[in-house]
Design an enzyme around this catalytic site. Structure first.
Site, mmCIF file in Angstrom:
data_model
loop_
_atom_site.group_PDB
_atom_site.id
_atom_site.type_symbol
_atom_site.label_atom_id
_atom_site.label_comp_id
_atom_site.label_asym_id
_atom_site.label_seq_id
_atom_site.Cartn_x
_atom_site.Cartn_y
_atom_site.Cartn_z
ATOM 1 N N ASP A 54 0.626 -1.263 -0.086
ATOM 2 C CA ASP A 54 0.095 -0.040 -0.144
ATOM 3 C C ASP A 54 0.947 1.289 -0.030
ATOM 4 O OD1 ASP A 54 -2.686 -0.438 0.210
ATOM 5 O OD2 ASP A 54 -2.400 -1.427 1.979
HETATM 6 C C1 BGC Z 1 -0.684 2.499 6.227
HETATM 7 C C2 BGC Z 1 0.105 1.273 5.778
HETATM 8 C C3 BGC Z 1 -0.956 0.204 5.837
HETATM 9 C C4 BGC Z 1 -2.070 0.445 4.934
HETATM 10 C C5 BGC Z 1 -3.031 -0.401 4.986
HETATM 11 C C6 BGC Z 1 -1.606 2.745 5.076
HETATM 12 O O1 BGC Z 1 -2.298 3.909 5.332
HETATM 13 O O2 BGC Z 1 0.105 3.465 6.473
HETATM 14 O O3 BGC Z 1 1.161 1.070 6.518
HETATM 15 O O4 BGC Z 1 -0.295 -1.130 5.626
HETATM 16 O O5 BGC Z 1 -2.750 1.756 5.100
HETATM 17 O O6 BGC Z 1 -4.471 -0.413 4.278
HETATM 18 C C1 NOJ Z 2 -2.086 -3.903 5.193
HETATM 19 C C2 NOJ Z 2 -3.400 -4.117 4.294
HETATM 20 O O1 NOJ Z 2 -4.409 -4.344 4.968
HETATM 21 C C3 NOJ Z 2 -2.741 -5.092 3.052
HETATM 22 O O2 NOJ Z 2 -3.864 -4.758 1.906
HETATM 23 C C4 NOJ Z 2 -1.403 -4.558 2.526
HETATM 24 O O3 NOJ Z 2 -1.275 -5.540 1.436
HETATM 25 C C5 NOJ Z 2 -0.476 -4.509 3.496
HETATM 26 N N1 NOJ Z 2 -0.842 -3.660 4.638
HETATM 27 C C6 NOJ Z 2 0.964 -4.069 2.925
HETATM 28 O O4 NOJ Z 2 0.824 -2.655 2.528
#
Ligand code: BGC
Ligand code: NOJ
Length: 808
Positions: free
Chosen positions: A483
């Protein structure tokens, strides 16, 4: 250092001190009513939606962090203490918390008086039941006053903690018999209320928070229990609570039970009132009557036990390493069921007021529970597919209550659609149910725009093909699995969302990870196309996968490892040409899982690079070197300090990809080593470093660049649960449903000498004996005494019991 131990026979983790490094929690509920409960009784409960139907209040960023909860204050001859230790924190002679499957039991003892509280949500019930058992183990009579306490949330948990000007004048309660009813907004559009009752006549009650606490007091020293007298207060606005005062007299050796019920009830609009302005309490009374005595609680507990034994009986193992057994038999599938129920909504790291269900998250979670609840997995796939857009792309999130796509977050995460194929593939391989492919499913929930599920999958697959970049690799869009790799964002505005902001048109930045995922998903896609009777798609899928693998070979290989991406300017990400972020884990794991580079030795080189560059005693970090400053062209990945989260943390979601990749090379020792570095049962012995629950996976363990290296964060709701289950069950133990049969191809470390697995699949039971001779020769599989050619055990008829023996 440990803070407790596993009780494997009871399937419980037993915590022996209230002073764990962080609240160690459990979940109550498996259907529509859920509670989060910490080892000191903290947490909250809700009906279906953690934000919109919140029953009890939890204070965000409160201190102690483990607030709220269901409190029992005991006033024992003037001394006030809590069996859960918190919130009074009077010293206990004995403390124990047992987190089990869908229930928690916390016991405290002081001066010969024991108090044991069993918390559970019975099946088919919209309520938490709290049974308080008091036992006098001393030689003298004890007169004990029990004060219960919960604080109501005014339903919408986000509004509840922000909109004070309105909310502080809104609260209303009713009291009837031994039950407090929380009826805020029942007068207008809500047809539901909450209630807290007890199966004994109370000596008093309180419903107004100020009256119970007294001026300036907190949860550790409320006036009422210390004074030993309830005030019979009536909440009017401000903060409604529910507290009962119950007097208990115990002769030496005597024991007594009190059953408290914290429930949720809904009335049809026409049956809303029992008298003008008086809420119809019939559904609450019926529920309270069901738990009028302690025997009903025992029954509910037995029901829960049977439910979980039934589910977990799908896959059971026994080996000479109890840590492996307890992950496979109990805790890993249990966590997968919790992710099924809650996705990423409510934990001590997910606030329950934030995001809905993730598209890719829900698809991947399914890999971990499809064998446990196949019918519900089927519904889930159809729900997710219904949020897809006609061009094959997808909303990144959808709302659990409405099942609609979330407009605020929108779409543009270009890996999302492919995960739907892997979910559907896992479902059909597990169940053999091809009919799901013929189900009619809308696009974007529009009943006028529908197609079969297979057509949805076709559009998912083709979405990637229609969105390729200059190197023939998939465009990344806002981000891929990671993400925080936001290659089109270029944000310079503080606080702007990296996930929803895209400042440049993204037709250049490409993801090698999505390329690997595409090839991986193509195996399922061609299988599904065959099942759906679409030979042209079988062929197309296979050739598209071959072309994609070739594009990875030509443009996605950096010499010793797979490249991560091309950025907006066409510069490499995850290459030796980069100053930082030279090697990323995701494409190494995914490409090798997909089979890329197996034939020409690149797979082995990529994994050896992982070994050399990313492996640490606490697991494989996401990339190296970590980024030490913000790069607008890379996005959020560089906004975390080195070693945390996506900036080179140990992301437990990605480690199992490398585990699976290692098994593809037959390297069982390494695969197991990587798995065991992050498996909670193996990390239990250094809980003071790991700090979170030693019975469930955490999303992240701080990487070696972080000052708090080895410390876990974000336990419970993470894709790590499903992927680690896939890694250990399907690739290390090697038992996985394929299209034509159950594959039994273990890839074990030498120390797992004897392993027995019982796996139910498609109605038959497979008793699998694995003898690990450690010879390195190809596995020899016999089925009911007959030697097989290869390792694919044909599916047996429902009801059959199949004896499988494997010599590895
Ligand atoms: C966070 C990431 C996380 C993601 C999950 C982001 O806003 O900073 O670290 O994995 O959201 O959707
Ligand atoms: C948490 C999110 O829920 C998932 O969709 C994503 O792949 C991981 N973070 C890595 O960014």
């Amino acid at each position: 250092m440990r803070f407790g131990h596993f009780d494997d026979a009871a399937r419980e983790y037993v915590i022996s001190t209230p002073e764990t490094p962080h609240p160690w929690i459990n979940y109550l509920g498996a259907e529509e009513f859920f509670g989060l409960i910490s080892h000191t009784g903290g947490g909250y409960c809700f009906h279906r939606d953690a934000r919109l139907r919140r029953l009890t209040r939890y204070r965000y960023n409160g201190l102690p962090t483990d607030g709220g909860g269901r409190c029992f204050y005991l006033n024992d001859g003037g001394e006030v203490w809590c069996p859960t230790w918190a919130p009074v924190r009077a010293p206990l002679d004995r403390y124990e918390c047992r987190h089990g499957l869908g229930y928690t039991m916390i016991a405290g003892e002081r001066d010969g008086l024991t108090a044991e509280i069993l918390y559970l949500v019975p099946l088919g019930t919209n309520a938490e039941v709290h049974r308080l058992r008091l036992r006098n183990r001393s030689g003298r009579r004890r007169e004990v006053q029990v004060f219960s306490l919960i604080e109501f949330c005014l339903w919408d948990a986000l509004d509840d903690q922000t909109n004070y000007q309105r909310n502080l004048s809104l609260g209303e309660v009713e009291v009837a018999g031994s039950t407090v009813y929380h009826v805020t907004e029942y007068r207008e559009r809500r047809n539901h209320y909450a209630f807290y009752g007890v199966n004994a006549p109370p000596a008093g009650y309180d419903t107004d928070r100020d009256a119970f606490f007294g001026p300036g007091r907190g949860w550790d020293h409320p006036e009422v229990p210390f004074a030993g007298a309830a005030r019979n207060s009536r909440a009017s606005g401000w903060a409604p609570i529910a507290s009962h005062q119950v007097e208990v007299s115990l002769a030496p050796g005597q024991e007594t039970d009190l059953v408290f019920v914290l429930g949720y009830a809904e009335n049809p609009p026409e049956e809303k009132w029992e008298a003008p302005g008086v809420a119809n309490k019939a559904p609450a009374r019926a529920l309270l009557a069901r738990f009028a005595d302690s025997a009903a609680v025992d029954e509910a507990r037995a029901g829960l036990k049977a439910y979980w034994e039934g589910l977990l009986g799908t896959c059971r193992m026994r080996s000479n390493d109890p840590r492996v057994d307890r992950m496979v038999n109990t805790w890993n599938p249990y966590q997968c069921m919790v992710t099924f129920n809650l996705s990423r909504s409510a934990s001590y790291f997910e606030s329950g007021i934030g995001r809905g269900m993730g598209f890719r998250d829900s698809c991947q979670d399914l890999l971990g529970f499809v064998h446990l609840v196949p019918k519900r997995a089927r519904e889930r796939i159809l729900d997710i597919a219904a949020t897809q857009f006609p061009d094959g792309s997808a909303y990144h999130q959808y709302q659990p209550l409405t099942k609609r796509g979330n407009h605020d977050v929108g779409s543009g995460f270009n890996d999302d659609p492919l995960w739907l194929i892997t979910a559907a593939g896992a479902y059909v391989r597990e169940t053999g149910d091809h009919s799901i492919l013929e189900e009619t499913v809308p696009f974007d929930n529009d009943p006028n725009d529908t197609a079969t599920l297979f057509e949805h999958l076709r559009r998912s697959f083709h979405f990637t093909l229609e969105n390729l970049g200059p190197h023939g690799l998939p465009l990344i869009g806002r981000a891929d699995w990671n993400d925080c790799l936001n290659l089109n964002c270029f944000s310079t505005t503080p606080g702007e969302s990296f996930q929803t902001t895209q400042n440049r048109a993204g037709r250049t930045a490409e993801s090698v990870f999505i390329a690997g995922l595409f090839v991986h998903a193509a195996a399922d896609y061609t299988g599904l196309a065959r099942a759906a009777g679409k030979p042209e798609e079988v062929e197309l899928g296979a050739s598209a996968a071959a072309r994609m693998a070739a594009a990875v070979a030509d443009h996605g290989w950096d010499g010793e490892w797979f490249l991560r991406a091309y950025d907006y300017f066409g510069d490499k990400v995850g290459s030796r040409e980069c100053a930082q972020g030279q090697v990323f884990i995701e494409p190494q794991g995914m490409c090798v899982m997909a089979g890329i580079g197996l034939a020409d030795g690149r797979a082995a080189r990529a994994l050896d690079t992982v070994r050399a560059r990313l492996d640490t005693p606490h697991g494989l970090v996401l990339h190296q070197p970590a980024y030490t400053r913000y790069h607008p062209e890379l996005g959020e990945i560089t906004s975390y300090p080195p070693g945390y989260k996506e900036n080179a943390g140990v992301f437990c979601h990605t480690n199992p990809w490398v585990v699976i990749a290692e098994t593809r090379l037959g390297r069982g020792e390494r695969a197991f080593e990587y798995w065991s570095k992050i498996a909670p049962a193996f990390r239990e012995e250094f809980s003071e470093v790991h700090r979170l629950e030693p019975y469930v996976y955490a999303q992240m363990i701080a990487g070696r660049d972080a000052p708090r290296y080895g410390e876990a964060k974000n336990s419970w709701l993470t894709g790590s649960a499903a992927w680690n289950l896939v890694a250990i069950n399907q690739h290390i133990l090697g038992i996985r449903p394929e299209w034509e049969g159950l594959r039994v191809a273990p890839c074990l470390p030498a120390h797992l000498a004897e392993v027995e697995v019982e796996r139910r699949c498609r109605g038959a039971a497979y008793r699998i004996d694995i003898v690990n001779c450690g010879t390195g020769a190809a596995p020899q599989v016999t089925v009911d005494g007959h030697l097989l050619e290869g390792t694919l055990v044909p599916y047996a008829a429902p009801g059959a019991v199949v004896a499988v023996r494997v010599e590895v």
